[in-house]
Design a protein around this motif. Structure first.
Motif, short mmCIF file in Angstrom:
data_model
loop_
_atom_site.label_atom_id
_atom_site.label_comp_id
_atom_site.label_asym_id
_atom_site.label_seq_id
_atom_site.Cartn_x
_atom_site.Cartn_y
_atom_site.Cartn_z
N LEU A 1 56.72 22.02 67.10
CA LEU A 1 55.65 21.12 67.52
C LEU A 1 54.25 21.69 67.24
CD1 LEU A 1 57.15 19.71 70.84
CD2 LEU A 1 56.81 18.48 68.67
N LYS A 2 54.16 22.98 66.96
CA LYS A 2 52.88 23.56 66.55
C LYS A 2 52.47 23.03 65.18
CE LYS A 2 53.62 27.95 69.02
NZ LYS A 2 53.85 29.41 68.84
N PHE A 3 53.46 22.60 64.38
CA PHE A 3 53.20 22.10 63.03
C PHE A 3 53.30 20.58 62.93
CE2 PHE A 3 54.66 26.47 62.45
CZ PHE A 3 53.79 26.96 61.48
N GLU A 4 54.13 19.98 63.76
CA GLU A 4 54.38 18.55 63.60
C GLU A 4 53.17 17.73 64.05
OE1 GLU A 4 55.33 15.72 62.08
OE2 GLU A 4 57.19 16.91 62.06
N CYS A 5 52.69 16.83 63.17
CA CYS A 5 51.50 16.04 63.45
C CYS A 5 51.76 14.55 63.35
CB CYS A 5 50.37 16.44 62.49
SG CYS A 5 50.81 16.26 60.74
N ASP A 6 52.98 14.16 63.04
CA ASP A 6 53.31 12.75 62.85
C ASP A 6 53.89 12.18 64.14
OD1 ASP A 6 54.38 10.27 62.14
OD2 ASP A 6 54.85 10.93 60.11
N GLU A 7 53.21 11.19 64.70
CA GLU A 7 53.66 10.60 65.95
C GLU A 7 55.04 9.97 65.82
OE1 GLU A 7 52.34 10.82 68.93
OE2 GLU A 7 50.75 12.10 68.13
N ASP A 8 55.39 9.51 64.63
CA ASP A 8 56.72 8.92 64.42
C ASP A 8 57.81 9.94 64.69
OD1 ASP A 8 55.43 6.63 63.64
OD2 ASP A 8 55.70 6.96 61.49
N PHE A 9 57.65 11.14 64.12
CA PHE A 9 58.67 12.17 64.30
C PHE A 9 58.68 12.71 65.74
CE2 PHE A 9 57.93 12.81 59.58
CZ PHE A 9 59.11 12.19 59.21
N ILE A 10 57.50 12.83 66.33
CA ILE A 10 57.42 13.31 67.72
C ILE A 10 58.09 12.31 68.66
CG2 ILE A 10 55.83 13.86 69.60
CD1 ILE A 10 53.87 14.87 67.44
N LYS A 11 57.89 11.03 68.40
CA LYS A 11 58.52 10.00 69.21
C LYS A 11 60.04 10.03 69.05
CE LYS A 11 58.33 5.02 70.13
NZ LYS A 11 57.70 3.72 69.73
N GLU A 12 60.51 10.22 67.80
CA GLU A 12 61.95 10.34 67.54
C GLU A 12 62.54 11.49 68.35
OE1 GLU A 12 63.45 10.58 63.54
OE2 GLU A 12 61.96 9.16 62.81
N LEU A 13 61.84 12.61 68.37
CA LEU A 13 62.31 13.78 69.11
C LEU A 13 62.42 13.47 70.60
CD1 LEU A 13 62.95 16.78 69.57
CD2 LEU A 13 60.49 17.26 69.40
N HIS A 14 61.42 12.82 71.17
CA HIS A 14 61.41 12.54 72.60
C HIS A 14 62.49 11.52 72.98
CE1 HIS A 14 56.96 13.97 72.91
NE2 HIS A 14 57.82 14.96 73.00
N ASN A 15 62.87 10.65 72.04
CA ASN A 15 63.88 9.63 72.33
C ASN A 15 65.29 10.06 71.96
OD1 ASN A 15 61.89 7.88 73.23
ND2 ASN A 15 61.63 6.88 71.23
N ALA A 16 65.43 11.24 71.34
CA ALA A 16 66.74 11.68 70.85
C ALA A 16 67.62 12.20 71.98
CB ALA A 16 66.54 12.77 69.80
N GLY A 17 68.94 12.11 71.74
CA GLY A 17 69.91 12.65 72.68
C GLY A 17 70.11 14.14 72.49
N GLY A 18 70.83 14.74 73.40
CA GLY A 18 71.00 16.20 73.39
C GLY A 18 71.60 16.75 72.12
N GLN A 19 72.75 16.20 71.66
CA GLN A 19 73.43 16.74 70.49
C GLN A 19 72.61 16.50 69.22
OE1 GLN A 19 76.10 18.76 70.45
NE2 GLN A 19 75.55 18.97 68.28
N GLU A 20 71.91 15.37 69.17
CA GLU A 20 71.06 15.06 68.02
C GLU A 20 69.94 16.09 67.90
OE1 GLU A 20 68.59 11.25 66.16
OE2 GLU A 20 69.36 11.17 68.21
#
Length: 586
Positions: free
Chosen positions: A11-30
């Motif tokens: 997350l120190k490098f990630e700047c795209d809200e799309d990918f950050i949102k995907e991460l927050h909505n993802a399940g544990g194994q994903e």
């Protein structure tokens, strides 16, 4: 490093809200899977599905990779040279490509380097052309070529303009791994709202958009190198598909510069403009089944003599030709067009005297025979698959022995006719060369296929190829099968299939050499090449980017192509069944 620490660092490098949102909505194994291992940086750079996490292509992955690449090349530069050199950055029309390019540019700009980046999508070969033109430190092209729509990639060219080789990839990967924080100043150079460059930042003064000059220079250079002249008198109707990629603009403008009659060019309208969805094809790859359906239909409607398809980044070329004798269209294989352009390259570059040509190890063997008949004018370089090997070795031949790098090709529709200025495959210049050759033959009442048959007759080398792949769940299948074959003294136990040559790259063995060592580089990969006394040849290797076991087969006859064609499918089945007995292949 535990999972949470990996996420925090990412997350120190990630700047795209799309990918950050995907991460927050993802399940544990994903999430566990996305952070299980870092996307590997190899000689082809990066290529993977776009998603959050260190395993996939994301803004964070591109940012970190760019810092590693920049750090690697800065080590080779004295401080007073930094502002004197430059980096080339380009991008295709895929999802996120423009944003990835902006991030890459921002990283290099933050260290005071000049960056040449065009403010529009460009075809991949323009990048190595610019690396050579500007004597750049390196080049980065954001593209996934013909991969599925949700993939993207990060292709790297070295200072010679060819793709990097080992150990550079390993050393860059080490630099990438060492990057644990985003560099100061990078974020401010990026306009995240518009996913492009912040032109108010002072360091952006070092960003140069020289597209018009670079594109015109490319057109002039390939026209001169290939002696294209004018196409004003070309009597051929030409069909074309860009396959929803970036090729149309480049092809159309170059044809216009060559004065090709505008009313004789027919571009498939549904596939003409860039579209990252690739809506009319299952896979945006000219080699895939069904990819040519729309082009063929359009060619028939407009009575086209020739029809061409580029892949989405226009570095590959497929050619289809109308056959008056049979009132049908013939699709050339990569090897068949490769042979035609081999002979064409010899003719247009003969003024240079000594020449060098190269093919990948999985291509047909026609070039070997052609070179033997060249009376010493041409030296051949056999290479592993991939243009990184072909271009680099051809440039070395030029530097070391003064042999002009006349031509290189790989059967996967990759052709290079201007290696010294574009050290990579180039689907646009290859198309122009094919038109030039076809037009000359047309004036003589011949087709490209007629010419191919003449070449086979002249050199008594009639060949047919059959290439494809098996889908595999286990990438160890090939290695296990080769080991079993090796332990059986390389005997398949099939009547009438006596092996005359074995190349087992995993243990660096070639039965045809006095010291049993192949001429190819020792990469340690699972790759098996078999030649049989009955004229059949087959190579098996794993794909470097997909879960595929690829095969490349050739049947050669000194009597006729029909004889070769009659046997190849059956022979391939017999050998594959014996080699992979007990293994599951789809």
């Amino acid at each position: 490093m535990n999972l949470q620490e990996k996420i925090d660092e990412y997350l120190k490098f990630e700047c795209d809200e799309d990918f950050i949102k995907e991460l927050h909505n993802a399940g544990g194994q994903e999430i566990v899977d996305a952070f299980s291992k870092r996307i590997k940086f190899g000689t082809a750079g990066l290529r993977a599905r776009m998603s959050f996490g260190i395993k996939y292509m994301s803004c964070g992955s591109v940012w970190r990779a760019s810092q590693g690449l920049c750090a690697y090349y800065l080590k080779s530069l004295p401080k007073d040279e930094v502002t004197k050199t430059c980096v080339i950055i380009g991008y295709d029309a895929r999802y996120k490509s423009r944003y990835f390019a902006a991030i890459t540019a921002a990283v290099f700009l933050s260290k005071g380097l000049k960056v040449h980046m065009h403010d529009k999508e460009t075809f991949t070969p323009l990048n190595p052309f610019c690396v050579v033109k500007y004597k750049a430190l390196c080049g980065v092209q954001i593209t996934a070529s013909h991969n599925p729509k949700m993939d993207n990639g990060y292709k790297v060219y070295g200072p010679l303009g060819s793709q990097i080789l080992s150990p550079v990839d390993v050393e860059v990967e080490q630099e990438i791994e060492s990057q644990s924080v985003a560099w100061e100043g990078v974020n401010e150079i990026i306009d995240h709202e518009n996913r492009w460059i912040n032109f108010n930042h002072p360091l952006v003064a070092n960003l140069i958009d020289s597209y018009e000059e670079d594109w015109n220079d490319y057109c002039d250079a390939v026209t001169e190198k290939m002696n294209l002249g004018s196409f004003a008198d070309v009597k051929l109707k030409i069909g074309y598909s860009a396959m929803h990629g970036v090729g149309y603009r480049h092809v159309k403008e170059l044809l216009d510069k060559l004065d090709y009659p505008k009313l004789s060019f027919f571009s498939v309208p549904e596939q003409q403009n860039p579209d990252p969805e690739f809506p009319t094809v299952k896979f945006p790859n000219p080699e895939e089944a069904g990819a040519t359906d729309m082009s063929l239909k359009y060619a028939e409607q407009n009575n086209c003599n020739l029809t061409f398809l580029n892949d989405p980044d226009a570095d590959r070329l497929l050619c289809i030709e109308y056959q008056p004798k049979t009132n049908s269209y013939y699709q050339f294989t990569g090897d068949e067009l490769g042979v035609l352009l081999c002979h064409f390259a010899y003719e247009i570059h003969s003024k240079h005297g000594k020449m060098a040509m190269a093919r990948s190890a999985v291509c047909c063997g026609f070039m070997d025979t052609f070179v033997k008949h060249s009376e010493g004018k041409v030296a051949q370089v056999e290479c592993l698959t991939g243009f990184k090997w072909l271009a680099t070795n051809l440039l070395r031949e030029y530097e070391t022995y003064g042999r002009y790098p006349a031509y290189g090709y790989e059967e996967a529709l990759g052709y290079a006719l201007c290696v010294d200025i574009v050290p990579d495959k180039d689907g646009v210049s290859a198309m122009m060369g094919t038109i030039k050759l076809a037009s000359r033959l047309h004036e003589l009442g011949l087709t490209l296929k007629d010419h191919l048959e003449q070449l086979m007759e002249n050199y008594k080398y009639y060949f047919v190829t059959k290439n494809g792949y098996y889908i595999i769940a286990n990438t160890n299948v090939l290695g296990q099968a080769i080991k079993k074959f090796r332990n059986n003294n390389y005997e398949l136990g099939i009547p009438d299939f006596k092996v005359s040559r074995v190349v087992d790259m995993a243990i660096f063995y070639d039965s045809s050499k006095p010291n049993n060592k192949p001429d190819l580089p020792n990469t340690g990969e699972d790759m098996l090449m078999l030649t049989f006394e009955n004229g059949f040849h087959v190579t098996y290797r794993n794909s470097g980017t997909e879960p595929k076991l690829k095969y490349y087969s050739e049947m050669v006859s000194d009597i006729s192509q029909d004889e070769a064609r009659a046997n190849i499918s059956n022979y391939l089945q017999i050998v594959s069944d014996a080699l992979f007995a007990g293994f599951e292949l789809n």
